[in-house]
Design a protein around this motif. Structure first.
Motif: not given
Length: 614
Positions: A238-254, A474-486
Motif C-alpha cells: 500500500t502507498q501508506a505502508g511504503l510511506e510509513g516504511a520510508v519514514d521509519a527508516f529515516q527516523r531510525a537513521a536520525g 541516478s536520479k530520484t524524486e524523493q531524496e531521503v534524509e535523516i529525521i532527528l529524534p523529537q
C-alpha cells in the motif's frame, strides 16, 4: 514488469495491553519477535561463557612454561574459538531472520534488514538511590520507595517494547527520565556503584559500566532498532505502508546518527562511530529502496518517459547500496558486520543496477520515434540518462535511427543480464541468503526476464557489433534524509520532582542539611525580602532581625513553612504562607548552598518583594 516489486503483507500487531502493563509494553505477547529476543538473550549468555573461557585460556598460555601444558591449552583454545565463531554465526542468523521481522506470506519483495534490540541485565536502583537521598538530600528515603519502584518498572518495560509508536514513546520516556536521574543522583566526580550491563547486538559480547552514559546510549540504540523493525513490518503493498516504511527508516537513521554524535566513546562496538555510520547508511539505503517501490506500486507503464524515470530511480537505489557495501567492506567495520548483511547489500546493488539497465533497454527497443512525437523532450531525457553518449552516437540521431536504438538497447540488456548473474552468484555464496526463499525467487524471476528479452532480440553478429552500454545517471524524486529524534514531543514527569527544582536540588550541588528556625515579625517586618522563583531565597537580610538571630543567612533557600513544602512555590505563594502565620511566629526550614557565590544570581534580574504584617 512489476512482478518483482510487490510488497509483503503486514504481520499482525502485537496484542494490545489489557491495562496491567505499561502502554507500549506487553511482555506476555508470545510473538515471533519476542521469542527471537529470548533466543538472542540465551545466545548472549553462551557467548559470555565462551569469552570468559577464552580469556582464561589465553592468560594460562601466557604464564605456562611446560611444553605439554602449552600444547593442551592451545588445543582447548582452538575449540573455544571454534565454538565462539559458531555462536556468533548463530547470532548473525537471528539478526537476518526474515521469517520473524517480515511477512512470511508469499510476495515478491527483496527483504529488508532490521536491527535486533540490545539485551540487558536487571538493575536494582533501590539501595543506591535511597542512600543518596538520605546522604545528599537529607530526606527520608522511604518516602521515595514508590518513585524508585516506578523507575525500575519503567526500565523493565523497556526490555519488551511493542513494535509501534507506543513502544518508541515508551523508550523515549525512559531515555528522558534517565536525564532527570542523572542530574539527581549521579555526581560527575563520583561512581554510584550501579553496574549497567548491555550486550552487543551484533557480537553478543557484554559490556558493563557504572556509568549512566552506557544505559542512555543503549536505550537510544534500541529506539533506532525499534524504528527499523517498524519499517520492516509495514505493508509494502500500500502507498501508506511504503510511506510509513520510508519514514521509519529515516527516523531510525536520525536516532542512530544522534547516538553517534552525542555518545562518542561507547565501549560496545555496535555503538562505535564507525559502525553507527554504516548503520545510518543502511537505513537510508532501505528508505531509498522503499521510495522506488512506492513509485512502482501503481504499476510501470510501458511508456518512454515513465521508463526513464524508473530507470534513474532504480539506478539511485543501486548506487546507495554500492556505497553501503563499500562502507561495510572497510576496516574495522568489516570484522564485525554480519557477513549476510554485506552480502545482501552487494546483491541489492547489482539487482537494482540490473533493473535500471533493463528499463533503459525497454524504452530503447520497444519504442520508436514516431511522427508528431515530442522529439525535444525525448532527446533531453535520453541525454540526461548518461554522462556522455557512446562514441559516435548523439541523442537525437539515436532516437531517429531504429538500428542504433536497438543496438544500444541490446547492450543495456547485456549489462542487465550481467548484473543479475552477479546478484544471483553473490546470494548463492552466503548460506543465510540461500535460505531466504523469497529473495531467491525475486532474483531468479528478474534474471529470467532479462535473459528472455536478450534472447528475443539477439542476432548472430551482436558480439562484434554491440557497443558498451554507458552507466545510467541516478536520479530520484524523493531524496531521503535523516529525521532527528523529537524528544520534545514526549511529555515526561520527573519521578523525583518532590526533591525540588533541578536548578538547585541536583547531584552536582551541595548544601547544608535543612535546619529549622523559629522567628517572629518585629512590628510587622520580617527583616528580609524574598527573591527567586522555585525555590525562593532569603534576600536583603537584616543581621539584627529575629530570623537572622534564629540562624537564617543571606541567600538561604526556603524549603518549608509550617511543615508545608515550599521547594516548588513562587515568591507570591511563599508570601501567602508567611502572612498566614499570624503573630505566633514562623516555623521555617532553610538550606544554604555550600558554594554560596555561585548560587547567588544577579540582583538586577530577579524579582524581589518585601512585606509588612498587618
Amino acid at each position: 514488469m512489476t512482478d518483482a516489486l510487490l510488497p509483503a503483507a503486514p504481520q499482525p500487531l502485537e496484542k494490545e495491553s489489557d491495562g496491567y502493563f505499561r502502554k507500549g509494553c506487553n511482555p506476555l505477547a508470545q510473538t515471533g519477535r519476542s521469542r527471537l529476543q529470548n533466543q538472542r538473550a540465551a545466545l548472549n549468555q553462551q557467548i559470555l561463557k565462551a569469552v570468559r573461557m577464552r580469556t582464561g585460556a589465553e592468560n594460562l598460555l601466557k604464564v605456562a612454561t611446560n611444553h605439554k601444558v602449552r600444547e593442551q591449552v592451545r588445543l582447548e583454545l582452538s575449540f573455544v574459538n571454534s565454538d565462539l565463531q559458531m555462536l556468533k554465526e548463530e547470532l548473525e542468523g537471528l539478526n537476518i531472520s526474515v521469517g520473524v521481522y517480515q511477512s512470511t506470506e508469499e510476495a515478491f519483495t527483496v527483504p529488508l534488514i532490521p536491527l535486533g534490540l540490545k539485551e540487558t541485565k536487571d538493575v536494582d536502583f533501590s539501595v543506591v538511590l535511597k542512600d543518596f537521598i538520605l546522604e545528599h538530600y537529607s530526606e527520608d528515603s522511604y518516602l521515595y520507595e514508590d518513585e524508585i519502584a516506578d523507575l525500575m518498572d519503567l526500565r523493565q518495560a523497556c526490555r519488551t517494547p511493542s513494535r509501534d509508536e507506543a513502544g518508541v514513546e515508551l523508550l523515549m520516556s525512559y531515555f528522558i527520565q534517565l536525564g532527570f536521574v542523572e542530574n539527581r543522583f549521579f555526581p560527575p566526580t563520583r561512581q554510584m556503584g550501579i553496574l549497567f550491563t548491555w550486550y552487543d547486538s551484533l557480537t553478543g559480547v557484554p559490556v558493563s559500566q557504572q556509568n549512566l552514559l552506557l544505559e542512555k546510549a543503549s536505550i537510544l540504540f534500541n529506539i533506532g532498532a525499534l524504528y527499523t523493525q517498524i519499517g520492516t513490518r509495514c505493508n509494502r503493498r500500500t502507498q501508506a505502508g511504503l510511506e510509513g516504511a520510508v519514514d521509519a527508516f529515516q527516523r531510525a537513521a536520525g536516532v542512530l546518527n544522534h547516538l553517534k554524535e552525542t555518545f562518542t566513546h561507547t565501549p560496545s562496538y555496535d555503538m562505535s562511530p564507525a559502525m553507527l555510520s554504516v548503520l545510518v547508511k543502511m537505513m537510508l539505503a532501505q528508505a531509498q529502496e522503499n521510495v522506488f517501490e512506492k513509485i512502482c506500486l501503481p504499476g510501470i507503464q510501458n511508456e518512454f518517459f515513465m521508463l526513464v524515470k524508473v530507470a534513474q530511480e532504480a539506478a539511485k537505489v543501486g548506487e546507495v547500496y554500492r556505497q553501503l557495501h563499500t562502507a561495510m567492506s572497510q576496516a574495522p567495520v568489516k570484522e564485525n558486520i554480519p557477513y549476510s548483511w554485506a552480502s545482501l547489500a552487494c546483491v541489492k546493488a547489482h539487482h537494482y543496477g540490473a533493473l535500471a539497465h533493463y528499463f533503459v533497454a525497454t524504452l530503447l527497443i520497444d519504442h520508436q520515434l514516431k511522427p508528431g512525437a515530442d522529439e525535444d523532450h525525448q532527446e533531453k531525457c535520453l541525454s540526461q540518462l548518461y554522462d556522455h553518449m557512446p562514441e559516435g552516437l548523439t541523442p537525437l540521431a539515436t532516437l531517429k535511427n531504429g538500428h542504433q536504438r536497438r543496438q544500444l538497447g541490446k547492450s543495456h540488456v547485456r549489462r542487465a543480464v550481467a548484473h543479475h548473474e552477479e546478484s544471483v552468484r553473490e546470494a548463492s555464496l552466503c548460506k543465510k541468503l540461500r535460505d531466504i526463499e523469497v529473495l531467491q525467487e525475486v532474483l531468479s524471476a528478474a534474471h529470467q526476464r532479462s535473459r528472455l528479452k536478450d534472447a528475443q532480440h539477439r542476432e548472430d553478429d551482436d558480439l562484434l557489433n554491440l557497443i558498451e552500454a554507458p552507466d545510467i545517471i541516478s536520479k530520484t524524486e524523493q531524496e531521503v534524509e535523516i529525521i532527528l529524534p523529537q524528544f520534545s514531543k514526549v511529555t515526561v514527569t520527573d519521578f523525583f520532582q518532590k526533591l525540588g527544582p533541578l536548578s538547585v536540588f541536583s547531584a552536582n550541588k551541595r548544601w547544608t542539611p535543612p535546619r529549622s528556625i523559629h522567628f517572629t515579625a518585629e512590628e510587622g517586618d520580617l527583616g528580609f525580602t524574598l527573591r527567586g522563583n522555585s525555590p525562593v531565597q532569603v534576600h536583603f537580610l537584616d543581621p539584627h532581625c529575629s530570623a537572622a538571630l534564629a540562624g537564617a543567612k543571606e541567600g538561604d533557600y526556603i524549603v518549608s513553612i509550617q511543615d508545608v513544602d515550599c521547594k516548588w512555590l513562587t515568591v507570591s505563594e511563599v508570601m501567602r504562607l508567611l502572612k498566614a502565620c499570624g503573630r505566633d511566629g514562623v516555623e521555617m526550614k532553610i538550606v544554604s548552598l555550600l558554594d554560596f557565590t555561585s548560587s547567588m544570581q544577579d540582583k538586577r534580574t530577579l524579582p524581589m518583594e518585601r512585606w509588612k504584617q498587618r
